[in-house]
Each structure stands twice: as C-alpha cells, then as structure tokens.
Design an enzyme around this catalytic site. Structure first.
Site, mmCIF file in Angstrom:
data_model
loop_
_atom_site.group_PDB
_atom_site.id
_atom_site.type_symbol
_atom_site.label_atom_id
_atom_site.label_comp_id
_atom_site.label_asym_id
_atom_site.label_seq_id
_atom_site.Cartn_x
_atom_site.Cartn_y
_atom_site.Cartn_z
ATOM 1 N N VAL A 121 17.035 -11.554 8.032
ATOM 2 C CA VAL A 121 17.614 -11.147 6.746
ATOM 3 C C VAL A 121 18.380 -12.390 6.282
ATOM 4 C CG1 VAL A 121 19.172 -9.588 5.532
ATOM 5 C CG2 VAL A 121 17.758 -8.724 7.414
ATOM 6 N N PRO A 122 17.770 -13.161 5.369
ATOM 7 C CA PRO A 122 18.211 -14.540 5.118
ATOM 8 C C PRO A 122 19.461 -14.698 4.255
ATOM 9 C CG PRO A 122 16.383 -14.013 3.688
ATOM 10 C CD PRO A 122 16.598 -12.808 4.571
ATOM 11 N N CYS A 123 20.605 -14.280 4.801
ATOM 12 C CA CYS A 123 21.855 -14.445 4.055
ATOM 13 C C CYS A 123 22.198 -15.925 3.887
ATOM 14 C CB CYS A 123 22.992 -13.672 4.708
ATOM 15 S SG CYS A 123 23.292 -14.078 6.420
ATOM 16 N N HIS A 124 21.571 -16.797 4.684
ATOM 17 C CA HIS A 124 21.806 -18.234 4.517
ATOM 18 C C HIS A 124 21.239 -18.752 3.192
ATOM 19 C CE1 HIS A 124 17.854 -17.926 6.512
ATOM 20 N NE2 HIS A 124 17.543 -19.038 5.861
#
Length: 162
Positions: A121-124
């Site tokens: 889950v690419p919160c970056h």
C-alpha cells in the site's frame, strides 16, 4: 489464524503477516539478523512479489489485502493509495479532495502514518502539495529511495556541482 515470516529487504528486515483473508502487515522490524525460516503458504506470493519489486522486476502487487478493523476513513485512504501508479506520486491534498473533504489533509497524513502494509500500500508515493517529500513512518531517506527505485529519472539524488 495469522501467520508471519520475515523478508530481508534492501532497507532491513520486514515482518510480513497474513492469513487466508489476506496480507495484514508489512512492517520494518529491528530484528538483527533478519530471522530465516519456513515461509507459510499464505505468505509465499507476498514474499516473491516483494523480492521482484526490490529487484525492479515488479511494478504492481497482486495480493489479497486484509485491513481488519481499521477505521473506515483509513481504509478509504489506503484504497486511494493503491490507485497511484508505479513511479508516480500524488499529494495528501489530492487524496483528501478525492475523498470529498479538502480539509482532511492531516487526516490523510495520519492514515498514511498508520498504514499497516508498507510498500504494498504505497504511502511512500504521497507527497506534499509543494512537491516536497513529507512524512514517512520509516523516514524520508527510505521514502526517497523507494521513489528512486520506482522512478530514477525523477527521484535520483543530484550530485554536487562543485
């Protein structure tokens, strides 16, 4: 029943958790060395896909995710994060607006901070409206390196001009 395994990433040891319902956690842990051991069947695809991602051979994950009983707002934010294409970014503001409340920027940031399934889950990929890197649970250096892995032309470190 939740099972777990460990994966040695370029950033350190990741603990992966999940069950038949899906992957419920990917988190950095300070365990040294990174424990080796059998990989439970329910986590095998996750380990393989993370290895491909870090090699630069995978741009998207195809995994069942389990957000458990996380707050509904957080889950909505995480679903929006999953829509950000590999190598691209969006802003906390843009996610707040997509969710119908342009004033919810800080709440979007809090949801990112509480993301239990890092990298997948690419919160970056979420940055400040100004274009600056902002807020990442594992530090801005790791955030930059993940973005650089995905898009080296836009996020590579600049060398000295002198």
């Amino acid at each position: 029943m939740t099972e777990f395994t460990h994966f040695l990433s370029p950033f350190g040891c990741l603990r992966i958790e999940g069950s038949a319902a899906g992957i419920s956690g990917v988190r950095m842990v300070s365990t040294k060395p990174c424990p080796a051991g059998p990989i439970p069947d329910v986590l095998r695809d996750c380990v393989l896909q993370l290895a491909e991602y870090f090699r630069g051979d995978r741009e998207g994950f195809r995994l069942q995710l389990d957000f458990g009983d996380a707050p509904a707002f957080h889950q909505k934010v995480w679903q929006e994060l999953l829509q950000i294409p590999y190598g691209r970014t969006t802003t906390y503001q843009a996610i707040a607006e997509k969710l119908g409340d342009k004033k919810a920027v800080r709440a979007v940031g809090q949801a990112n901070r509480n993301n239990p399934i890092a990298i997948i889950v690419p919160c970056h990929r979420c940055i400040a409206k100004s274009g600056e890197l902002q807020g990442y649970f594992y530090g801005l250096d790791m955030k930059r390196q993940l973005l650089e892995l995905e898009n080296p032309l836009s996020f590579a470190r600049q060398g000295s001009l002198f």
